[in-house]
Design a protein around this motif. Structure first.
Motif, PDB file in Angstrom:
ATOM      1  N   TYR A 153       0.843  -1.185   0.000  1.00 30.82           N
ATOM      2  CA  TYR A 153       0.000   0.000   0.000  1.00 30.82           C
ATOM      3  C   TYR A 153       0.886   1.245   0.000  1.00 30.82           C
ATOM      4  CZ  TYR A 153      -3.949  -3.022   1.074  1.00 30.82           C
ATOM      5  OH  TYR A 153      -4.914  -4.001   1.022  1.00 30.82           O
ATOM      6  N   THR A 154       0.416   2.307  -0.630  1.00 34.29           N
ATOM      7  CA  THR A 154       1.176   3.557  -0.682  1.00 34.29           C
ATOM      8  C   THR A 154       0.275   4.721  -0.277  1.00 34.29           C
ATOM      9  OG1 THR A 154       0.655   3.803  -3.055  1.00 34.29           O
ATOM     10  CG2 THR A 154       2.765   2.778  -2.482  1.00 34.29           C
ATOM     11  N   VAL A 155       0.891   5.848   0.032  1.00 38.34           N
ATOM     12  CA  VAL A 155       0.158   7.044   0.440  1.00 38.34           C
ATOM     13  C   VAL A 155      -0.584   7.630  -0.765  1.00 38.34           C
ATOM     14  CG1 VAL A 155       0.376   9.378   1.367  1.00 38.34           C
ATOM     15  CG2 VAL A 155       1.834   7.538   2.243  1.00 38.34           C
ATOM     16  N   ILE A 156      -1.828   8.017  -0.560  1.00 42.00           N
ATOM     17  CA  ILE A 156      -2.614   8.629  -1.637  1.00 42.00           C
ATOM     18  C   ILE A 156      -2.165  10.074  -1.809  1.00 42.00           C
ATOM     19  CG2 ILE A 156      -4.930   9.275  -2.415  1.00 42.00           C
ATOM     20  CD1 ILE A 156      -6.022   7.008  -0.683  1.00 42.00           C
ATOM     21  N   PRO A 157      -1.775  10.495  -3.038  1.00 45.01           N
ATOM     22  CA  PRO A 157      -1.327  11.879  -3.237  1.00 45.01           C
ATOM     23  C   PRO A 157      -2.476  12.866  -3.036  1.00 45.01           C
ATOM     24  CG  PRO A 157      -1.560  10.753  -5.350  1.00 45.01           C
ATOM     25  CD  PRO A 157      -1.740   9.705  -4.295  1.00 45.01           C
ATOM     26  N   ASP A 158      -2.149  14.087  -2.603  1.00 38.81           N
ATOM     27  CA  ASP A 158      -3.186  15.086  -2.356  1.00 38.81           C
ATOM     28  C   ASP A 158      -3.675  15.747  -3.642  1.00 38.81           C
ATOM     29  OD1 ASP A 158      -0.791  16.323  -2.847  1.00 38.81           O
ATOM     30  OD2 ASP A 158      -0.978  17.816  -1.257  1.00 38.81           O
ATOM     31  N   ARG A 159      -2.850  15.622  -4.730  1.00 37.15           N
ATOM     32  CA  ARG A 159      -3.233  16.196  -6.018  1.00 37.15           C
ATOM     33  C   ARG A 159      -2.345  15.612  -7.096  1.00 37.15           C
ATOM     34  NH1 ARG A 159       0.527  20.072  -7.574  1.00 37.15           N
ATOM     35  NH2 ARG A 159       1.925  20.822  -5.916  1.00 37.15           N
ATOM     36  N   ALA A 160      -2.594  15.978  -8.359  1.00 39.32           N
ATOM     37  CA  ALA A 160      -1.752  15.530  -9.465  1.00 39.32           C
ATOM     38  C   ALA A 160      -0.488  16.383  -9.527  1.00 39.32           C
ATOM     39  CB  ALA A 160      -2.505  15.636 -10.778  1.00 39.32           C
ATOM     40  N   TYR A 161       0.635  15.746  -9.898  1.00 32.14           N
ATOM     41  CA  TYR A 161       1.913  16.440  -9.972  1.00 32.14           C
ATOM     42  C   TYR A 161       2.547  16.219 -11.348  1.00 32.14           C
ATOM     43  CZ  TYR A 161       1.867  17.049  -4.885  1.00 32.14           C
ATOM     44  OH  TYR A 161       1.544  17.404  -3.617  1.00 32.14           O
ATOM     45  N   LEU A 162       3.392  17.168 -11.752  1.00 30.54           N
ATOM     46  CA  LEU A 162       4.164  17.047 -12.982  1.00 30.54           C
ATOM     47  C   LEU A 162       5.614  16.759 -12.633  1.00 30.54           C
ATOM     48  CD1 LEU A 162       2.812  20.097 -15.052  1.00 30.54           C
ATOM     49  CD2 LEU A 162       2.219  17.684 -15.348  1.00 30.54           C
ATOM     50  N   VAL A 163       6.334  16.087 -13.551  1.00 35.73           N
ATOM     51  CA  VAL A 163       7.769  15.881 -13.392  1.00 35.73           C
ATOM     52  C   VAL A 163       8.452  17.214 -13.677  1.00 35.73           C
ATOM     53  CG1 VAL A 163       9.799  14.669 -14.247  1.00 35.73           C
ATOM     54  CG2 VAL A 163       7.617  13.456 -14.056  1.00 35.73           C
ATOM     55  N   ASN A 182       8.017   5.015  -7.768  1.00 36.18           N
ATOM     56  CA  ASN A 182       6.612   5.347  -7.985  1.00 36.18           C
ATOM     57  C   ASN A 182       5.770   4.069  -7.948  1.00 36.18           C
ATOM     58  OD1 ASN A 182       6.555   4.147 -10.644  1.00 36.18           O
ATOM     59  ND2 ASN A 182       7.424   6.032 -11.496  1.00 36.18           N
ATOM     60  N   THR A 183       4.465   4.222  -7.969  1.00 34.24           N
ATOM     61  CA  THR A 183       3.580   3.064  -7.783  1.00 34.24           C
ATOM     62  C   THR A 183       3.669   2.068  -8.939  1.00 34.24           C
ATOM     63  OG1 THR A 183       1.760   4.352  -8.744  1.00 34.24           O
ATOM     64  CG2 THR A 183       1.945   4.306  -6.327  1.00 34.24           C
ATOM     65  N   ILE A 184       3.955   2.556 -10.143  1.00 38.40           N
ATOM     66  CA  ILE A 184       4.118   1.647 -11.281  1.00 38.40           C
ATOM     67  C   ILE A 184       5.311   0.736 -11.054  1.00 38.40           C
ATOM     68  CG2 ILE A 184       4.578   1.504 -13.764  1.00 38.40           C
ATOM     69  CD1 ILE A 184       3.197   4.230 -14.061  1.00 38.40           C
ATOM     70  N   GLU A 185       6.416   1.319 -10.602  1.00 39.45           N
ATOM     71  CA  GLU A 185       7.637   0.549 -10.362  1.00 39.45           C
ATOM     72  C   GLU A 185       7.465  -0.431  -9.199  1.00 39.45           C
ATOM     73  OE1 GLU A 185      10.471   4.233 -11.952  1.00 39.45           O
ATOM     74  OE2 GLU A 185       9.936   4.025  -9.824  1.00 39.45           O
ATOM     75  N   VAL A 186       6.772   0.002  -8.151  1.00 38.23           N
ATOM     76  CA  VAL A 186       6.520  -0.885  -7.015  1.00 38.23           C
ATOM     77  C   VAL A 186       5.665  -2.071  -7.431  1.00 38.23           C
ATOM     78  CG1 VAL A 186       5.385  -1.068  -4.757  1.00 38.23           C
ATOM     79  CG2 VAL A 186       6.784   0.933  -5.291  1.00 38.23           C
ATOM     80  N   THR A 187       4.669  -1.819  -8.277  1.00 38.00           N
ATOM     81  CA  THR A 187       3.795  -2.897  -8.747  1.00 38.00           C
ATOM     82  C   THR A 187       4.587  -3.957  -9.488  1.00 38.00           C
ATOM     83  OG1 THR A 187       1.882  -1.424  -8.924  1.00 38.00           O
ATOM     84  CG2 THR A 187       1.831  -3.455 -10.230  1.00 38.00           C
ATOM     85  N   HIS A 188       5.460  -3.544 -10.396  1.00 39.15           N
ATOM     86  CA  HIS A 188       6.237  -4.515 -11.176  1.00 39.15           C
ATOM     87  C   HIS A 188       7.243  -5.254 -10.308  1.00 39.15           C
ATOM     88  CE1 HIS A 188       4.732  -3.928 -15.221  1.00 39.15           C
ATOM     89  NE2 HIS A 188       4.688  -2.623 -15.003  1.00 39.15           N
ATOM     90  N   LEU A 189       7.882  -4.550  -9.385  1.00 39.16           N
ATOM     91  CA  LEU A 189       8.810  -5.229  -8.476  1.00 39.16           C
ATOM     92  C   LEU A 189       8.076  -6.282  -7.654  1.00 39.16           C
ATOM     93  CD1 LEU A 189      10.879  -2.139  -7.253  1.00 39.16           C
ATOM     94  CD2 LEU A 189      11.766  -4.057  -8.592  1.00 39.16           C
ATOM     95  N   SER A 190       6.892  -5.934  -7.174  1.00 42.62           N
ATOM     96  CA  SER A 190       6.108  -6.867  -6.362  1.00 42.62           C
ATOM     97  C   SER A 190       5.663  -8.075  -7.170  1.00 42.62           C
ATOM     98  CB  SER A 190       4.888  -6.141  -5.786  1.00 42.62           C
ATOM     99  OG  SER A 190       5.284  -5.049  -4.978  1.00 42.62           O
TER     100      SER A 190
END
Length: 337
Positions: A153-163, A182-190
């Motif tokens: 599980y990860t923290v829900i962001p308070d808003r959208a962010y740009l790189v 980021n959550t995409i990378e964590v998902t694939h690692l898991s």
């Protein structure tokens, strides 16, 4: 009027051949599971998965006959020993079905996108729908039993962010702090931790039941490689204080009596390695930190080398079927001389 040919292209030939081998193997594995499973709810899911694999195999066989194409050798009752004692825990068998359903979904989707003949597209769509149903009921039971391996599980962001900076992609420069995953990378690692955990337990079972010393040694190497890959992925998560997904209490018994032929075990292992390399390729393309991309490239190379050593064993023992090939025009020309 449009002429829709029914002559197979290389796509139909290769996908049908591959799917027949995969389902033929699954029929053998699931048939053995039915002999050893004790839990009634898990038995019902194994029986459902067995019926799906058996039906798929029969329907594929009919397509080969209709198209007047030679049927692959694949696997038979000679590759399974139903009198072999229990080798896997019920919980492992359930998680195994989930992982194989995921592999099946990826394979059927890719196969469906490659072919053009209407009847075969319809067949592959049916295969995919059946596999999705297996995945759903298996996931539900794993959740009900509290043994589903959940992603972190990860923290829900308070808003959208740009790189805001190119340093976002940095991962190799020792002078630049790495951003958190980021959550995409964590998902694939898991996901890759999960698949390697299943693969490692399979190799443990195969290493203690294989007849050939070459196969036993290969399975030990495969188990060690899976363990090292799990450690690499876990370390990446722990560096960001992210708890790695852990397998439930899956177990392999101490039996040395093989339920499967060495041929089937080697084929199964090659299938798992190929799926793993595919997972790494997907993770490579989705990961935005350079160190992760390079890590996946390195691990893919290690897996490819293992696959090559396994293929050599299969060839030496005449266990590897040759996929349908294109005509050797040069050889045909020489035969006319």
């Amino acid at each position: 009027m449009t002429n829709h040919t029914t002559e197979w292209s290389c796509a139909e030939t290769s996908t049908l051949w591959t799917l027949y081998l995969n389902n033929s193997m699954s029929v053998c594995v699931l048939r053995y599971f039915l002999e050893t499973v004790e839990d009634q709810q898990i038995r019902e899911i194994i029986a459902k998965a067995y019926d799906v694999a058996s039906t798929n195999e029969s329907e594929l066989k009919a397509v080969f006959w209709k198209g007047k194409h030679p049927l692959p050798i694949a696997f038979s009752e000679n590759d399974i020993n139903l009198k072999a004692p229990r080798l896997f825990s019920d919980e492992f068998q359930l998680s195994y079905i989930l992982q194989m359903a995921k592999i099946g979904m990826a394979t059927y989707s890719a196969s469906l996108s490659a072919v053009f003949i209407k009847d075969i597209r319809t067949l592959f769509t049916t295969f995919l729908e059946r596999t999705i149903e297996i995945l759903d009921i298996t996931t539900d039971l794993l959740l009900e039993r509290g043994i589903y391996i959940k992603k972190p599980y990860t923290v829900i962001p308070d808003r959208a962010y740009l790189v805001e900076d190119k340093k976002y992609f940095s991962g190799l420069n020792p002078l630049v702090n790495k951003r958190t995953l980021n959550t995409i990378e964590v998902t694939h690692l898991s996901m890759n931790i999960e698949t390697n955990q299943i693969g490692m337990l399979l190799c443990t079972a195969f290493s203690q039941t294989a007849v050939s010393s070459d196969v036993r040694e290969f399975m030990v190497k495969a188990k060690q490689l899976a363990h090292s890959h799990i450690k690499a992925f876990v370390d990446l998560l722990l560096k960001d204080d992210i708890q790695a997904p852990m397998a439930a209490d899956y177990s392999v018994t101490a039996s040395h009596i093989p339920p499967f032929s060495d041929k089937l075990m080697m084929f199964h292992n090659s299938l798992m390695i190929a799926a793993g390399i595919g997972n790494y390729a997907t993770a490579f393309s989705a990961s935005q930190r350079t160190d992760l991309a390079i890590k996946y490239e390195k691990l893919s190379s290690e897996s490819a080398l293992l696959a090559k050593s396994g293929a050599d064993i299969m060839v030496n023992n005449r266990w590897m079927e040759k996929p349908p090939s294109t005509a050797d025009r040069k050889q045909l020309s020489q035969e006319r001389e």
